[in-house]
Scaffold this motif. Structure first.
Motif, mmCIF file in Angstrom:
data_model
loop_
_atom_site.group_PDB
_atom_site.id
_atom_site.type_symbol
_atom_site.label_atom_id
_atom_site.label_comp_id
_atom_site.label_asym_id
_atom_site.label_seq_id
_atom_site.Cartn_x
_atom_site.Cartn_y
_atom_site.Cartn_z
ATOM 1 N N GLU A 145 0.690 -1.271 0.073
ATOM 2 C CA GLU A 145 0.046 0.055 0.031
ATOM 3 C C GLU A 145 0.904 1.236 -0.062
ATOM 4 O O GLU A 145 0.419 2.490 -0.349
ATOM 5 C CB GLU A 145 -0.929 -0.085 1.227
ATOM 6 C CG GLU A 145 -0.262 0.087 2.480
ATOM 7 C CD GLU A 145 0.037 -1.190 3.193
ATOM 8 O OE1 GLU A 145 0.003 -2.175 2.427
ATOM 9 O OE2 GLU A 145 -0.104 -1.172 4.673
ATOM 10 N N TYR A 146 2.185 0.979 0.484
ATOM 11 C CA TYR A 146 3.006 2.386 0.485
ATOM 12 C C TYR A 146 3.674 2.560 -0.855
ATOM 13 O O TYR A 146 4.332 3.663 -1.082
ATOM 14 C CB TYR A 146 4.024 2.262 1.708
ATOM 15 C CG TYR A 146 3.351 2.497 3.018
ATOM 16 C CD1 TYR A 146 2.159 3.026 3.192
ATOM 17 C CD2 TYR A 146 3.731 1.534 4.082
ATOM 18 C CE1 TYR A 146 1.579 3.106 4.597
ATOM 19 C CE2 TYR A 146 3.349 1.684 5.447
ATOM 20 C CZ TYR A 146 2.043 2.351 5.437
ATOM 21 O OH TYR A 146 1.556 2.361 6.875
ATOM 22 N N ALA A 176 1.720 -8.437 12.476
ATOM 23 C CA ALA A 176 1.263 -9.208 11.317
ATOM 24 C C ALA A 176 2.327 -9.352 10.299
ATOM 25 O O ALA A 176 2.633 -10.275 9.787
ATOM 26 C CB ALA A 176 -0.160 -8.648 10.833
ATOM 27 N N ARG A 177 2.741 -8.187 9.959
ATOM 28 C CA ARG A 177 3.955 -8.194 8.725
ATOM 29 C C ARG A 177 5.070 -7.690 9.173
ATOM 30 O O ARG A 177 6.046 -7.764 8.197
ATOM 31 C CB ARG A 177 3.120 -7.328 7.624
ATOM 32 C CG ARG A 177 1.881 -7.932 6.891
ATOM 33 C CD ARG A 177 1.369 -7.052 5.794
ATOM 34 N NE ARG A 177 0.857 -5.793 6.393
ATOM 35 C CZ ARG A 177 0.434 -4.878 5.489
ATOM 36 N NH1 ARG A 177 0.831 -4.912 4.124
ATOM 37 N NH2 ARG A 177 -0.190 -3.917 5.934
ATOM 38 N N GLN A 225 -3.310 6.032 10.672
ATOM 39 C CA GLN A 225 -2.530 5.492 9.534
ATOM 40 C C GLN A 225 -2.853 5.622 8.161
ATOM 41 O O GLN A 225 -3.935 6.302 7.705
ATOM 42 C CB GLN A 225 -2.229 4.099 9.796
ATOM 43 C CG GLN A 225 -1.504 3.528 11.158
ATOM 44 C CD GLN A 225 0.106 3.848 10.687
ATOM 45 O OE1 GLN A 225 0.722 2.908 10.153
ATOM 46 N NE2 GLN A 225 0.798 4.602 11.246
ATOM 47 N N VAL A 226 -2.085 5.198 7.224
ATOM 48 C CA VAL A 226 -2.044 5.574 5.737
ATOM 49 C C VAL A 226 -2.541 4.234 5.168
ATOM 50 O O VAL A 226 -1.851 3.060 5.425
ATOM 51 C CB VAL A 226 -0.976 6.285 5.206
ATOM 52 C CG1 VAL A 226 -1.125 6.022 3.725
ATOM 53 C CG2 VAL A 226 -0.440 7.531 5.689
ATOM 54 N N GLY A 227 -3.698 4.318 4.204
ATOM 55 C CA GLY A 227 -4.149 3.100 3.691
ATOM 56 C C GLY A 227 -3.459 2.700 2.407
ATOM 57 O O GLY A 227 -3.409 1.610 2.009
ATOM 58 N N HIS A 284 -3.663 8.664 1.044
ATOM 59 C CA HIS A 284 -4.932 8.252 1.807
ATOM 60 C C HIS A 284 -4.996 8.032 3.129
ATOM 61 O O HIS A 284 -4.527 6.687 3.286
ATOM 62 C CB HIS A 284 -5.607 7.450 0.678
ATOM 63 C CG HIS A 284 -7.199 7.354 1.180
ATOM 64 N ND1 HIS A 284 -8.171 8.063 0.894
ATOM 65 C CD2 HIS A 284 -7.546 6.098 1.927
ATOM 66 C CE1 HIS A 284 -9.288 7.571 1.548
ATOM 67 N NE2 HIS A 284 -8.905 6.412 2.054
ATOM 68 N N GLY A 285 -5.149 8.630 4.097
ATOM 69 C CA GLY A 285 -5.125 7.999 5.405
ATOM 70 C C GLY A 285 -6.265 8.635 6.241
ATOM 71 O O GLY A 285 -7.353 9.021 5.837
ATOM 72 N N VAL A 286 -5.921 8.441 7.572
ATOM 73 C CA VAL A 286 -7.113 9.004 8.536
ATOM 74 C C VAL A 286 -6.708 9.638 9.752
ATOM 75 O O VAL A 286 -5.444 9.128 10.155
ATOM 76 C CB VAL A 286 -7.696 7.495 8.910
ATOM 77 C CG1 VAL A 286 -8.550 7.831 10.449
ATOM 78 C CG2 VAL A 286 -9.073 7.070 8.116
#
Lengths: 661, 132
Positions: free
Chosen positions: A342-343, A395-396, A458-460, A472-474
């Motif tokens: 996603e980055y 997780a990653r 965080q950034v999606g 695109h983040g929140v």
């Protein structure tokens, strides 16, 4: 018959809460050989030790059993007390009735009989104990520091200042490490090179420090005080004695390769020094890209070199040397964030890691100190920093916090504003963690005085749109979705252990944790020691760390090393293995399993009838033996015994537990 | 408004349904940043977890968000805490439905012919939603 004294410790209520002391005392009186039994609330206290000493003298005891905590805690305390009363310290046994008994049982019903069984076993064993002497071992008065970053340099300087010779082994052509790559350091914004290079030069000039750069540790044998180390000096193809560091060779060299020091953002020549202030200022030839080594012709560096220092015939060399102590300071790496699809890292030149972005500020960096987009060379107006890329991610990525990112991001945002007053920074974070002297104030300055927008979230995804990168983040605090048209994105990629840390750990005999960082011996009380005596760790090879913590730990490791080197003699292991030559069949299985190469084959002559017979037996070198017991366990004829833990002693313990229930 | 999820039927049932524990979430809001349908939601995905952590049953039951969730699992793929928010959303939906609808129908309400014809997956899904 021995005269054994048994002493029980209550350890406050730690033991007495789950073990009935009165019953245990009564039972202990009936053990074979026991002539005296006593108890005390805290046997490890001076009062408690005095009780033991006085009882030894008054009752003429020749064996002692203490029922206390683990021997790892206080065996030494009680052995010293016994020795002060004139008893050989190895005639004292510890029955661990705390960790092995009271702490693992809920009530006296279970705790008391187990404590009695453990004490009975100890009394049975101690009857067979023999007086032992620990051998004295010499200490090689020289230290090895593995890694020439700020941790290694600091440790080496401190050891050298204390008067002991130190070798620094550095894998790269120059010392300096990660700190040399930094432009400024938080929270004071000192120029990194300005505070590091004096230390690098001091290390190079110090009469007690010997730099072995472009070299790696191949093999470590021996033990505390006497580590025998093989170091591979890789061929530089440049004679360091003749070379003056004039730089003509790398100026003229026609071949190029990505610069490791510039994180691949710039090229270096095939003959090169990693950076302008390199120490030593002696280049190396990268064989992989050098035209002469690849195609057999070029040799421009050889022709141009004024002092004729180029030597294509140079070979890798093995340096063998003995050291009394080793400090491991091999540093860290940055995680490759390309697994985070996603980055889009690696797919766009304006998406960088923190360390890559750092190089853009440096006057000798890939952009000559201009902070510009690598795509079109224009200065960025909006830069988005994303925290916890690979950190705090079970997780990653890595489950831990990398510790330095919140601060270096605040630093880079401040530096950016100073270089480009029109630029605006945005930081997506989960938590801002700024514990440290002056750290919180520094981060607040970024937010309050340098117009850095902190967005908790965080950034999606990041995707290119025209000249921009849409982030695109929140922002979780307002509960709003945020789209930022950014010019550059900087990812705070996790700090991770060196990929080859476990391999180095195996070579030198220290272990790594589940993230491949080196393990300290105790997380609070032995932060620079390892489980191997004489080997210490410092810096980010233990866990992610900033410069102040690294320097402090390096000095701590140096003090530990100096403490060791300053000893005239070290006390060796008394409980070494011993071969019964009459029974040894010479199969030499023990030689194969000994991790300390302490066992050799030996020829002996025996009388046989009228003549003599030659046969092979095993022989233990007590100076090398560390008393691990492997040989004793594998010996088929039972002819190797470990002193203090002989087969007879172990069986006596087993019998005492099993036969008298 | 209570600030504790202790003894909350919704939370307990959601946990049992989804196998996910809201306490594992540290509110980084990656799920909300990743979610493709936040534009239509009244609560962002990370806020749903926060409401679960705080035991805000009433507010959750009235939220549109669990019904907007398309179960695309982007949140689950991106979550650094290895939580599966799509499953948690399904858990919330089931719990809310059961509470609201009660026992709507059970196996006994169906004829043998219907049982034969209807796909098993639909039957199981129907029972889970409309059977207490």
């Amino acid at each position: 018959m021995p005269r054994t004294g048994v002493f029980l410790c209550h350890c406050g209520s730690n033991i007495a809460g789950t073990v009935n002391i009165d019953q245990t005392i009564e039972a202990s009186r009936n053990f074979p050989g026991v002539v005296h039994v006593d108890e005390y609330r805290y046997l490890c206290s001076e009062m408690g030790q005095d009780i033991i000493k006085k009882a030894i003298e008054d009752n003429n005891l020749d064996r002692v059993v203490v029922g206390t905590c683990s021997p790892r805690m206080h065996e030494n305390t009680f052995r010293k007390a016994a020795a002060e009363a004139g008893l050989n310290p190895y005639l004292l046994e510890v029955a661990n009735i705390r960790e092995h008994c009271s702490w693992v049982h809920k009530d006296m019903e279970e705790g008391t009989p187990k404590a009695i069984a453990l004490l009975r076993a100890a009394a049975a064993k101690v009857a067979l104990n023999e007086a032992l002497e620990a051998p004295k071992l010499e200490v090689e008065k020289r230290a090895l520091v593995i890694g020439g970053g700020i941790a290694g340099i600091q440790a080496a300087l401190d050891i050298a200042e204390a008067g002991y010779p130190v070798d620094i082994v550095e894998r790269e052509p120059s010392i300096g490490g990660r700190m040399a790559q930094l432009e400024k350091t938080f929270p004071t914004l000192d120029c990194s090179a300005c505070i590091l290079t004096p230390k690098m030069v001091e290390a190079a000039q110090h009469p007690n420090i010997n730099l072995i750069t472009y070299a790696e540790v191949e093999e470590v044998n021996g033990f505390v005080g006497q580590f025998d180390v093989k170091i591979k000096q890789k061929a530089r193809y440049v004679d360091p004695v003749k070379c003056t560091g004039c730089g003509i060779c790398w100026e003229k060299c026609p071949a190029k390769a990505p610069s490791e020091f510039e994180m691949g953002l710039a090229k270096r020549k095939s003959i090169y020094v990693p950076f302008a202030q390199a120490v030593p200022m002696v280049p190396v030839i990268d064989k992989e890209t050098c035209l002469y080594f690849r195609k057999g012709r070029c040799q421009i560096c050889e022709k141009e070199c004024p002092p004729q220092a180029i030597d294509y015939e140079q070979q890798d060399e093995i340096i063998e040397r003995r050291y009394g102590a080793i400090v491991v300071a091999t540093g860290f790496d940055q995680m490759d964030p390309s697994i985070y699809g996603e980055y889009g890292y690696g797919q766009h030149p304006d998406i960088l890691t923190g360390l890559e972005f750092e190089r853009l500020f440096n006057a000798s960096g890939p952009t000559g100190g201009k902070v510009v987009r690598l795509s079109d060379g224009k200065p960025p107006k909006k830069v988005v920093f994303i925290q916890c890329v690979g950190s705090r991610d079970k997780a990653r990525g890595m489950n831990y916090c990398s510790k330095i990112c919140c601060m270096f991001t605040a630093k880079q945002a401040i530096l950016l504003k100073e270089k480009l007053p029109d630029a605006k920074s945005y930081v997506f974070y989960i938590d801002v963690r700024t514990a440290g002297k002056g750290y919180e104030e520094f981060q607040r300055r970024a937010a309050e005085e340098y117009d850095v927008a902190y967005l908790r979230g965080q950034v999606g995804k990041i995707f290119p749109e025209g000249d921009h990168l849409v982030v695109h983040g929140v922002d979780s605090l307002s509960g709003k979705v945020v789209d930022i048209k950014a010019d550059m994105v900087v990812l705070s990629a996790a700090s991770i252990a060196r990929a080859d840390a476990p391999e180095l750990g195996r070579k030198i005999g220290i272990n790594t944790d589940s993230y491949n960082f080196f393990n300290e011996a105790h997380p609070k009380l032995k932060p620079v020691e390892t489980h191997t005596a004489g080997i210490f760790i410092a810096g980010a090879c233990q866990t992610p760390k900033d410069i102040p913590d690294t320097v402090a730990q390096a000095s701590a490791a140096a003090v530990k090393a100096v403490g060791l080197l300053s000893k005239e003699m070290l006390q060796g292991e008394a409980c070494t293995a011993e071969v019964d030559e009459a029974e040894c069949s010479g199969c030499l299985h023990c030689v194969a399993v000994c991790p300390y190469t302490a066992i050799d084959a030996k020829e002996i002559e025996e009388r046989y009838g009228d003549g003599t017979l030659k046969r092979t037996v095993a022989e233990v070198n007590p100076a090398l033996c560390q008393g691990c017991g492997s040989c004793s366990a594998i010996c088929r004829s039972g002819s190797i015994n470990q002193k203090g833990f002989s087969n007879e002693q172990i069986l006596a313990e087993v019998d005492a537990i099993c036969l008298q229930r | 408004m209570t600030a504790s999820n202790e003894g909350s039927r919704l939370i307990d049932e959601m946990k049992a349904q989804s196998g996910q524990d809201p306490a594992d979430c540290y509110q980084c809001a990656k799920c909300s940043a990743a979610c493709p349908v936040t534009a239509a939601m009244d609560l962002l995905p990370h806020q749903v977890i926060r409401y679960l952590q705080m035991g805000l049953e009433e507010e959750l039951s009235n939220s549109k968000t669990p019904w907007i969730c398309a179960s695309c699992f982007t949140c689950a793929a991106r979550c650094p805490r290895d939580l599966d928010l799509a499953r948690m959303m399904e858990g919330v939906r089931l719990t809310v439905l059961r509470k609201r609808e009660g026992n709507k129908f059970g196996p006994a309400d169906l004829t043998p012919e219907q049982l034969e014809k209807l796909p098993q997956q639909a039957l199981v899904s129907g029972f889970r939603k409309y059977n207490k």
